[in-house]
Design an enzyme around this catalytic site. Structure first.
Site, PDB file in Angstrom:
ATOM      1  N   HIS A   1      -7.765 -11.329  11.121  1.00 35.31           N
ATOM      2  CA  HIS A   1      -7.407 -12.495  10.902  1.00 35.31           C
ATOM      3  C   HIS A   1      -8.270 -13.877  11.464  1.00 35.31           C
ATOM      4  O   HIS A   1      -8.414 -14.923  10.989  1.00 35.31           O
ATOM      5  CB  HIS A   1      -5.866 -13.090  10.899  1.00 35.31           C
ATOM      6  CG  HIS A   1      -4.868 -12.487  10.213  1.00 35.31           C
ATOM      7  ND1 HIS A   1      -5.184 -12.287   8.701  1.00 35.31           N
ATOM      8  CD2 HIS A   1      -4.126 -11.745  10.521  1.00 35.31           C
ATOM      9  CE1 HIS A   1      -4.115 -11.725   8.292  1.00 35.31           C
ATOM     10  NE2 HIS A   1      -3.534 -11.018   9.094  1.00 35.31           N
TER      11      HIS A   1
ATOM     12  N   ASP B   1      -4.424  -2.812   5.980  1.00 36.98           N
ATOM     13  CA  ASP B   1      -3.523  -3.659   6.495  1.00 36.98           C
ATOM     14  C   ASP B   1      -2.666  -4.567   5.314  1.00 36.98           C
ATOM     15  O   ASP B   1      -3.420  -4.595   4.426  1.00 36.98           O
ATOM     16  CB  ASP B   1      -4.148  -4.741   7.555  1.00 36.98           C
ATOM     17  CG  ASP B   1      -2.911  -5.651   8.512  1.00 36.98           C
ATOM     18  OD1 ASP B   1      -2.752  -5.333   9.591  1.00 36.98           O
ATOM     19  OD2 ASP B   1      -2.261  -6.253   7.895  1.00 36.98           O
TER      20      ASP B   1
ATOM     21  N   HIS C   1      -1.774  -7.493   5.062  1.00 36.74           N
ATOM     22  CA  HIS C   1      -2.368  -8.677   5.151  1.00 36.74           C
ATOM     23  C   HIS C   1      -3.628  -8.764   4.800  1.00 36.74           C
ATOM     24  O   HIS C   1      -4.445  -7.707   5.295  1.00 36.74           O
ATOM     25  CB  HIS C   1      -1.904  -9.521   6.232  1.00 36.74           C
ATOM     26  CG  HIS C   1      -0.576  -9.490   6.832  1.00 36.74           C
ATOM     27  ND1 HIS C   1      -0.207  -8.597   7.635  1.00 36.74           N
ATOM     28  CD2 HIS C   1       0.545 -10.145   6.254  1.00 36.74           C
ATOM     29  CE1 HIS C   1       1.122  -8.790   7.762  1.00 36.74           C
ATOM     30  NE2 HIS C   1       1.442  -9.830   6.854  1.00 36.74           N
TER      31      HIS C   1
ATOM     32  N   ASP D   1       1.147  -2.189   8.642  1.00 37.75           N
ATOM     33  CA  ASP D   1       2.328  -2.746   8.185  1.00 37.75           C
ATOM     34  C   ASP D   1       2.268  -2.716   6.432  1.00 37.75           C
ATOM     35  O   ASP D   1       3.395  -3.493   6.085  1.00 37.75           O
ATOM     36  CB  ASP D   1       2.126  -4.236   8.571  1.00 37.75           C
ATOM     37  CG  ASP D   1       0.673  -4.930   8.495  1.00 37.75           C
ATOM     38  OD1 ASP D   1       0.047  -4.034   7.938  1.00 37.75           O
ATOM     39  OD2 ASP D   1       0.537  -5.841   9.145  1.00 37.75           O
TER      40      ASP D   1
HETATM   41 ZN    ZN Z   1      -1.060  -7.241   8.989  1.00 36.37          ZN
END
Ligand code: ZN
Length: 321
Positions: free
Chosen positions: A134, A171, A173, A258
């Site tokens: 991120h 991931d 996200h 995740d």
């Molecule tokens: Zn994540």
């Protein structure tokens, strides 16, 4: 070559303190390291543990602005002087040991990539924190300070070890920071599968690059509770699509865990076997296209026992077991 696969930790990773109420807490990596550690004796000859390293500011500057590096350094300095946890944003926190952990995370990823290009190992798994995907060139966010995987890609290019790098991000996200770093760049292909809509909000299917980078970002947004078989089908199809017009000479994986069923920060349904299948596919592609060179870096994953199981699955698959 002594072992096919390297497993790398950095001693400062567990010291990065975000507070025990924070999902990306100090216990995550201890659980992973102990699960993988229990498995290592059975992997003798196939997987060996290698030493981590520390990155310098020049490495960070391959991706990040001086202003960003300075802000992170200053927050870590304040945390060290005050003995308190300092927030860079509501999610992203640093403590006195966070600078050491962050440069250890980047440096260990670079060390793993160097061990691969020098033939010490063929594939590797780096389990460090803080995670990176991120972090944009100019901003820390989403628990991430520096973008480990983006820095490794640029380092491989800078050293002449790879011209074209494929980054696969599974991931849960969207890896917005990695996308930002290479959005206008045709030399790094960014492929992300992620839950959508979800944090951080980016990663729509029509985000496909800009300028010379058009067509070199491929986003596969998936609704929460997408069935496992459908996810895996989309994964194979997306990889096929990426490889239709991109010939990587190194593959990096942002291996968050995740997207597993039950993760407190995700709503997808994957199981460790799914990570085995995806990793085997990436290893097969690498064997055909780029001398087998694959490096996976830990990103998220917030159910520590499950993260350990999935990490073992990825490491075994990286080792061809
Ligand atoms: Zn994540």
């Amino acid at each position: 070559m002594s072992a096919k696969t390297g497993f790398l930790l950095h001693p400062a990773s567990p010291l990065h303190d975000t507070g025990w109420g924070h999902p990306e807490h100090q216990g995550r990596l201890r659980a992973l390291a102990s699960t993988v550690g229990e498995d290592l004796p059975t992997l003798r000859g196939h997987v060996e543990q290698l030493e981590g390293q520390v990155a310098d500011r020049g490495h960070l500057a391959l991706v990040h602005s001086e202003a960003h590096i300075g802000r992170v350094a200053e927050a870590c300095r304040v945390a060290e002087e005050s003995g308190r946890i300092v927030a860079l944003d509501p999610d992203t926190k640093v403590s006195s040991a966070s600078w050491e952990a962050a440069v250890g995370s980047v440096g260990t990823a670079i060390a793993a990539a160097e061990a691969i290009v020098t033939g010490v190992i063929q594939t590797g798994f780096v389990a460090t924190r803080p995670p990176g995907h991120h972090a944009t060139p100019d901003r820390a966010m989403g628990f991430c300070l520096f973008n480990n995987i983006a820095i490794v890609a640029r380092r491989l290019q800078e050293r002449g070890h790879a011209e074209r790098v494929l980054i696969v991000d599974w991931d849960v996200h969207h890896g917005n920071g990695t996308q930002d770093a290479f959005y206008d760049d045709a030399s790094v292909f960014f492929l992300s599968l992620h839950q959508w809509p979800h944090y951080p909000g980016s990663g729509a299917a029509n985000e496909s690059g800009t300028g010379r980078g058009v067509g070199f970002t491929l986003n596969v947004p998936l609704p929460a509770a997408t069935p496992r078989a459908e996810y895996i089908g989309r994964f194979h199809a997306a990889l096929d699509e990426a490889l239709d017009h991109f010939a990587p000479d190194f593959i990096l994986v942002s291996s968050g865990f995740d997207a597993m069923a039950g993760d407190p920060l995700g709503g997808l349904l994957l199981e460790p076997e799914d990570f085995t299948e995806m990793t085997r596919r990436v290893v097969d592609v690498a064997a055909q296209r780029c001398g087998g060179r694959v490096l996976a870096l830990l990103e998220g994953g917030y159910d520590p026992p499950r993260v350990g199981q999935a990490a073992v699955a990825v490491i075994r698959a990286l080792a061809g077991l």
